[in-house]
Design a protein around this motif. Structure first.
Motif, short mmCIF file in Angstrom:
data_model
loop_
_atom_site.label_atom_id
_atom_site.label_comp_id
_atom_site.label_asym_id
_atom_site.label_seq_id
_atom_site.Cartn_x
_atom_site.Cartn_y
_atom_site.Cartn_z
N ARG A 1 0.85 -1.19 0.00
CA ARG A 1 0.00 0.00 0.00
C ARG A 1 0.89 1.24 0.00
N SER B 1 -2.39 14.29 3.40
CA SER B 1 -2.63 12.98 2.80
C SER B 1 -3.60 13.15 1.63
N ARG B 2 -3.21 12.63 0.45
CA ARG B 2 -4.07 12.73 -0.72
C ARG B 2 -4.64 11.38 -1.14
N PHE B 3 -3.96 10.30 -0.75
CA PHE B 3 -4.44 8.96 -1.12
C PHE B 3 -3.81 7.94 -0.20
N GLU C 1 -5.27 0.19 -6.58
CA GLU C 1 -6.45 0.99 -6.23
C GLU C 1 -6.30 2.42 -6.73
N LEU C 2 -5.09 2.96 -6.68
CA LEU C 2 -4.88 4.31 -7.21
C LEU C 2 -5.08 4.31 -8.72
N SER D 1 -8.75 4.16 -9.42
CA SER D 1 -9.49 5.36 -9.04
C SER D 1 -9.28 6.49 -10.04
N THR D 2 -8.13 6.54 -10.68
CA THR D 2 -7.87 7.61 -11.65
C THR D 2 -8.31 7.22 -13.06
N TYR E 1 -0.54 8.54 -10.50
CA TYR E 1 0.05 9.47 -9.53
C TYR E 1 0.00 10.90 -10.07
N LEU F 1 -3.53 12.29 -10.17
CA LEU F 1 -3.99 12.70 -8.84
C LEU F 1 -3.41 14.05 -8.45
N ASP G 1 -5.33 17.62 -7.81
CA ASP G 1 -5.17 18.34 -6.54
C ASP G 1 -4.69 19.76 -6.78
#
Length: 249
Positions: A198, A207-209, A215-216, A219-220, A234, A237, A241
């Protein structure tokens, strides 16, 4: 209970906010990656975990204790590899390990440790004569000499060539197989994708993720169908942000 728990962590240095709101937990035996841009607050976060830095707010628990209040307890159980290990150039590999072993009541067998990190043949070689990869292997050995339950490895492969980086990755996998929990601070996305169970992504001290690399990526992918690798996810994300930060969202 997690091996490490970080909740709403905040740390400032004068007017500079190094960490604003960082939260994550690390389970026993996993390789947990901490990622983020330079200056995001990664090193300050792990310094709070190691008890080397006292947060202004929030909670940190390491093996059930507050590392700032029980530093000796944590130091005996958490091995810490710094971003750069500076030893006297004339100090030999074996001498460095034997010196660090005297800091612990139950130190590891230095010969076995040298074999684990692949430095047996360099036992009598001075630190200044080691290659960059060998110096990093020695820094890992020094982090493990106290038989820790947790090893914090901070930007371990920075400056290494691709072959040296992959050699260190294999070593980390060997160490993880012994049951040691590893916190890996890195900005190499390939490294995190290969090694980490993880990851936590920290940006601008927050914290952003938190989750697995896959999972990242998933999610994107809903935002960008081109996000097929961890690096793509990455950057997607961080870009989102940054846009939120500029618009005040």
């Amino acid at each position: 209970m997690p091996v490490i728990s970080v909740e709403s962590l905040r740390k400032t240095f004068g007017d500079v906010v190094a960490i604003d709101d960082v939260t994550f937990a690390v389970d026993e035996g996993e390789i947990f990656g901490i990622l983020g841009p330079n200056g995001a607050g990664k090193t300050t976060t792990v310094e709070c975990i190691a008890g080397a830095c006292i947060p202004d707010a929030g909670q940190v628990s390491v093996l059930g204790v507050n590392p700032a209040r029980q530093r000796r307890f944590v130091q005996d159980r958490v091995g810490y590899q710094l971003q750069s290990t500076a030893l006297p150039p004339a100090l030999r590999v074996g001498e460095a390990l034997e010196l660090f072993a005297t800091f612990y009541e139950s130190a590891a067998d230095t010969s076995e440790l040298l074999e684990l990190v692949g430095l047996t043949a360099q036992r009598r070689r001075p630190f200044g004569k080691l290659s960059g990869g060998q110096q990093q292997r020695l820094s890992i050995a020094l982090a493990l000499v106290g038989n820790p339950r947790v090893a914090v490895l901070d930007e371990l492969t920075t400056g290494l060539d691709p072959q040296g980086r992959r050699d260190v990755w294999r070593l980390i996998e060997q160490i993880s197989a012994t049951g040691i929990t590893i916190i890996l601070v890195t900005h190499f996305l390939e490294e995190a994708e290969r090694l980490c169970d993880r990851i936590a992504i920290i940006d601008r001290g927050r914290s952003r993720f938190i989750g697995s690399p896959n999972e990242l990526i998933e999610s994107t992918r809903t935002v960008s169908h081109s996000a097929q690798r961890l690096e793509d996810a990455y950057l997607s994300l961080l870009d989102s942000d940054a846009a939120d930060h500029l618009t005040g969202a």
